[in-house]
Write a protein that holds these residues in place. Sequence first.
Motif, short mmCIF file in Angstrom:
data_model
loop_
_atom_site.label_atom_id
_atom_site.label_comp_id
_atom_site.label_asym_id
_atom_site.label_seq_id
_atom_site.Cartn_x
_atom_site.Cartn_y
_atom_site.Cartn_z
N CYS A 76 8.55 -55.44 -28.80
CA CYS A 76 9.11 -55.44 -30.16
C CYS A 76 8.09 -56.01 -31.15
CB CYS A 76 10.39 -56.27 -30.17
SG CYS A 76 10.12 -58.04 -29.98
N VAL A 115 9.83 -57.27 -22.93
CA VAL A 115 9.37 -58.66 -22.79
C VAL A 115 10.51 -59.63 -23.09
CG1 VAL A 115 7.70 -60.39 -23.58
CG2 VAL A 115 7.05 -57.96 -23.47
N CYS A 116 11.10 -59.52 -24.29
CA CYS A 116 12.03 -60.57 -24.73
C CYS A 116 13.49 -60.13 -24.75
CB CYS A 116 11.63 -61.07 -26.11
SG CYS A 116 11.96 -59.90 -27.44
N CYS A 151 13.52 -54.68 -25.95
CA CYS A 151 12.12 -55.04 -25.67
C CYS A 151 11.99 -55.44 -24.20
CB CYS A 151 11.72 -56.20 -26.58
SG CYS A 151 10.09 -56.87 -26.21
N CYS A 158 7.18 -59.76 -30.48
CA CYS A 158 6.32 -59.98 -29.30
C CYS A 158 4.89 -59.48 -29.56
CB CYS A 158 6.88 -59.28 -28.08
SG CYS A 158 8.32 -60.10 -27.38
ZN LIG Z 1 10.07 -58.66 -27.74
#
Ligand SMILES: [Zn+2]
Length: 200
Positions: A71, A61-62, A59, A74
């Motif tokens: 994901c 972001v995370c 992902c 998120c």
């Molecule tokens: Zn994520």
Amino acid sequence: MALAYDGAIQRLIDAFSALPGIGPKGAQRIAFHMLSASDEEASQLVDAITEVKAKVRFCDVCGNVCESSPCPICADPRRDRSVICVVEEAKDVMSVERTREYRGLYHVLGGAINPMANVGPADLNIPKLLDRLKSAEVQEVILALDPNIEGEATTTYMSRLLGPLGIRVTRLASGLPVGSDLEYADEITLGRALAGRRDA
Ligand SMILES: [Zn+2]
């Protein structure tokens, strides 16, 4: 007497031996199992490995594993965006999810500080976390790192780094088996450590 098998079977044993958690005897057992397995069973294993390499990514972001970024965690509007749980590896996300104690977001560091293995803060996914913390939504960061020396060093580093940002920084309560991995903690123990978290 030959100490290695001939050709393909030895290559398969060597390939399994190289995997984490599988010793030479285990590798031999799996290789011979594959030899006696049906063609269909063998293909399923090959296909699963091929598919995971083709489809699974991290992902943006995370850092969690997913098939599309962001994901599902998120992207889920029902998750609590005021808290981010920081873990070492993507597999730790599943360990925390299984406790059913946590409804916030995650951040995967991709390892822990380990001077013996030459892993320092620069090798971890920290800049992206700092970016995420610029959002006023985030009020708490939970440091849920492994209960071992590397996890402890990383917790200390992260709490010093994040302390001045004015966000609450917490860590898991003690009670997890010391010297082990988060993934080996049972759900109840990990759930309690999460619920009883304290300021880092
Ligand atoms: Zn994520």
